[in-house]
Design a protein around this motif. Structure first.
Motif, PDB file in Angstrom:
ATOM      1  N   VAL A   1       0.866  -1.166   0.000  1.00 19.28           N
ATOM      2  CA  VAL A   1       0.000   0.000   0.000  1.00 19.28           C
ATOM      3  C   VAL A   1       0.907   1.221   0.000  1.00 19.28           C
ATOM      4  CG1 VAL A   1      -1.717   1.290   1.339  1.00 19.28           C
ATOM      5  CG2 VAL A   1      -1.800  -1.194   1.302  1.00 19.28           C
ATOM      6  N   THR A   2       0.576   2.239  -0.765  1.00 17.54           N
ATOM      7  CA  THR A   2       1.325   3.487  -0.738  1.00 17.54           C
ATOM      8  C   THR A   2       0.572   4.463   0.152  1.00 17.54           C
ATOM      9  OG1 THR A   2       2.132   3.099  -2.968  1.00 17.54           O
ATOM     10  CG2 THR A   2       2.300   5.349  -2.133  1.00 17.54           C
ATOM     11  N   THR A   3       1.276   5.008   1.144  1.00 23.83           N
ATOM     12  CA  THR A   3       0.651   5.892   2.125  1.00 23.83           C
ATOM     13  C   THR A   3       1.553   7.080   2.392  1.00 23.83           C
ATOM     14  OG1 THR A   3       1.708   4.794   3.997  1.00 23.83           O
ATOM     15  CG2 THR A   3      -0.418   3.922   3.306  1.00 23.83           C
ATOM     16  N   GLN A   4       1.041   8.005   3.193  1.00 28.77           N
ATOM     17  CA  GLN A   4       1.881   9.076   3.698  1.00 28.77           C
ATOM     18  C   GLN A   4       2.703   8.480   4.829  1.00 28.77           C
ATOM     19  OE1 GLN A   4      -0.234  12.487   5.109  1.00 28.77           O
ATOM     20  NE2 GLN A   4       1.612  13.564   5.709  1.00 28.77           N
ATOM     21  N   VAL A   5       4.008   8.655   4.788  1.00 30.83           N
ATOM     22  CA  VAL A   5       4.894   8.055   5.779  1.00 30.83           C
ATOM     23  C   VAL A   5       4.661   8.684   7.143  1.00 30.83           C
ATOM     24  CG1 VAL A   5       7.295   7.681   6.439  1.00 30.83           C
ATOM     25  CG2 VAL A   5       6.621   7.524   4.043  1.00 30.83           C
ATOM     26  N   ALA A   6       4.456   7.832   8.142  1.00 31.44           N
ATOM     27  CA  ALA A   6       4.286   8.280   9.518  1.00 31.44           C
ATOM     28  C   ALA A   6       4.851   7.213  10.426  1.00 31.44           C
ATOM     29  CB  ALA A   6       2.808   8.504   9.828  1.00 31.44           C
ATOM     30  N   GLY A   7       5.402   7.622  11.542  1.00 29.57           N
ATOM     31  CA  GLY A   7       5.937   6.666  12.505  1.00 29.57           C
ATOM     32  C   GLY A   7       7.032   7.295  13.326  1.00 29.57           C
ATOM     33  N   THR A   8       7.575   6.504  14.220  1.00 27.56           N
ATOM     34  CA  THR A   8       8.613   6.970  15.127  1.00 27.56           C
ATOM     35  C   THR A   8       9.984   6.684  14.542  1.00 27.56           C
ATOM     36  OG1 THR A   8       7.151   6.493  16.985  1.00 27.56           O
ATOM     37  CG2 THR A   8       9.487   6.788  17.494  1.00 27.56           C
TER      38      THR A   8
ATOM     39  N   TYR B   1      10.322   1.964   3.510  1.00 22.22           N
ATOM     40  CA  TYR B   1       9.007   2.587   3.666  1.00 22.22           C
ATOM     41  C   TYR B   1       9.162   4.097   3.804  1.00 22.22           C
ATOM     42  CZ  TYR B   1       4.787   4.147   6.133  1.00 22.22           C
ATOM     43  OH  TYR B   1       3.667   4.831   6.533  1.00 22.22           O
ATOM     44  N   GLN B   2      10.165   4.521   4.533  1.00 28.01           N
ATOM     45  CA  GLN B   2      10.382   5.950   4.754  1.00 28.01           C
ATOM     46  C   GLN B   2      10.686   6.679   3.446  1.00 28.01           C
ATOM     47  OE1 GLN B   2      13.304   6.617   7.788  1.00 28.01           O
ATOM     48  NE2 GLN B   2      12.678   8.718   8.117  1.00 28.01           N
ATOM     49  N   THR B   3      11.407   6.033   2.548  1.00 28.20           N
ATOM     50  CA  THR B   3      11.771   6.704   1.302  1.00 28.20           C
ATOM     51  C   THR B   3      10.749   6.519   0.184  1.00 28.20           C
ATOM     52  OG1 THR B   3      13.137   4.824   0.631  1.00 28.20           O
ATOM     53  CG2 THR B   3      14.247   6.636   1.745  1.00 28.20           C
ATOM     54  N   THR B   4      10.047   5.371   0.175  1.00 26.63           N
ATOM     55  CA  THR B   4       9.118   5.107  -0.940  1.00 26.63           C
ATOM     56  C   THR B   4       7.650   5.267  -0.576  1.00 26.63           C
ATOM     57  OG1 THR B   4       8.880   2.737  -0.461  1.00 26.63           O
ATOM     58  CG2 THR B   4      10.733   3.404  -1.895  1.00 26.63           C
ATOM     59  N   GLY B   5       7.322   5.110   0.705  1.00 23.88           N
ATOM     60  CA  GLY B   5       5.921   5.126   1.118  1.00 23.88           C
ATOM     61  C   GLY B   5       5.228   3.798   0.897  1.00 23.88           C
ATOM     62  N   HIS B   6       5.965   2.787   0.436  1.00 21.10           N
ATOM     63  CA  HIS B   6       5.387   1.454   0.203  1.00 21.10           C
ATOM     64  C   HIS B   6       5.451   0.654   1.494  1.00 21.10           C
ATOM     65  CE1 HIS B   6       6.293   1.623  -4.387  1.00 21.10           C
ATOM     66  NE2 HIS B   6       5.413   2.517  -3.995  1.00 21.10           N
ATOM     67  N   PHE B   7       4.291   0.235   1.981  1.00 12.08           N
ATOM     68  CA  PHE B   7       4.187  -0.498   3.237  1.00 12.08           C
ATOM     69  C   PHE B   7       3.770  -1.927   2.969  1.00 12.08           C
ATOM     70  CE2 PHE B   7       3.770  -0.636   7.776  1.00 12.08           C
ATOM     71  CZ  PHE B   7       2.866  -1.662   7.994  1.00 12.08           C
ATOM     72  N   ASP B   8       4.444  -2.875   3.607  1.00 11.59           N
ATOM     73  CA  ASP B   8       4.024  -4.272   3.583  1.00 11.59           C
ATOM     74  C   ASP B   8       4.351  -4.886   4.936  1.00 11.59           C
ATOM     75  OD1 ASP B   8       6.735  -4.987   3.588  1.00 11.59           O
ATOM     76  OD2 ASP B   8       6.787  -5.442   1.461  1.00 11.59           O
ATOM     77  N   GLU B   9       4.099  -6.181   5.085  1.00 16.59           N
ATOM     78  CA  GLU B   9       4.276  -6.793   6.406  1.00 16.59           C
ATOM     79  C   GLU B   9       5.727  -6.756   6.874  1.00 16.59           C
ATOM     80  OE1 GLU B   9       4.908 -11.631   6.274  1.00 16.59           O
ATOM     81  OE2 GLU B   9       2.977 -10.857   6.867  1.00 16.59           O
ATOM     82  N   SER B  10       6.685  -6.669   5.963  1.00 17.93           N
ATOM     83  CA  SER B  10       8.084  -6.620   6.387  1.00 17.93           C
ATOM     84  C   SER B  10       8.396  -5.323   7.142  1.00 17.93           C
ATOM     85  CB  SER B  10       9.028  -6.782   5.197  1.00 17.93           C
ATOM     86  OG  SER B  10       9.059  -5.628   4.386  1.00 17.93           O
TER      87      SER B  10
END
Length: 134
Positions: A8-15, A23-32
């Motif tokens: 899923v492509t999202t707006q990057v958020a997190g600590t 994920y931080q650079t691409t915005g692509h999130f998966d279970e890894s």
């Protein structure tokens, strides 16, 4: 997530420190990405370090290293268990992320380490446990 989709492509958020760099650079999130965060938590438990300490990033500090990253493996962590948890953590934060183990695989390995320790507890030929002073 679309049927058959892999991310899923999202707006990057997190600590900071817990976010998978990909994920931080691409915005692509998966279970890894969740596995990466869990690996960082395991590293914090093992080393007693924060995610950013002394100018070092914890996951970078721990990659490719052995038991020398453990500050005090005598604090309730038998060495064999600590080494297996470290191995699991390192495999959860692997780069590239396609080389990472899954969270279910990490769980299986952690449960096996716990079971092996329970079968050979301290005082019965196992590791000596001491109070952890940090």
């Amino acid at each position: 997530l679309a049927v058959g989709g892999t991310h899923v492509t999202t707006q990057v958020a997190g600590t900071s420190g817990f976010i998978d760099q990909n994920y931080q650079t691409t915005g692509h999130f998966d279970e890894s990405c969740d596995g990466f965060s869990f690996g960082v938590v395991l590293l914090m438990l093992l080393t007693g370090r924060q995610t950013h300490e002394g100018g070092e990033i914890l996951n970078e500090f721990c990659m490719g290293r052995g038991a020398d990253v453990l500050r005090d493996f005598s604090c309730g962590w038998p060495l064999s268990v600590a080494e297996e948890v470290l191995s699991v953590a390192q495999k959860l934060i692997m780069i590239p992320r396609r080389d990472r183990i899954t969270i279910p695989e990490a769980r299986r390995r952690l449960e096996a380490a716990a079971a092996a320790h329970a079968a050979n507890p301290p005082g019965q030929g196992g590791a000596v446990e001491r109070e952890c002073i940090m």
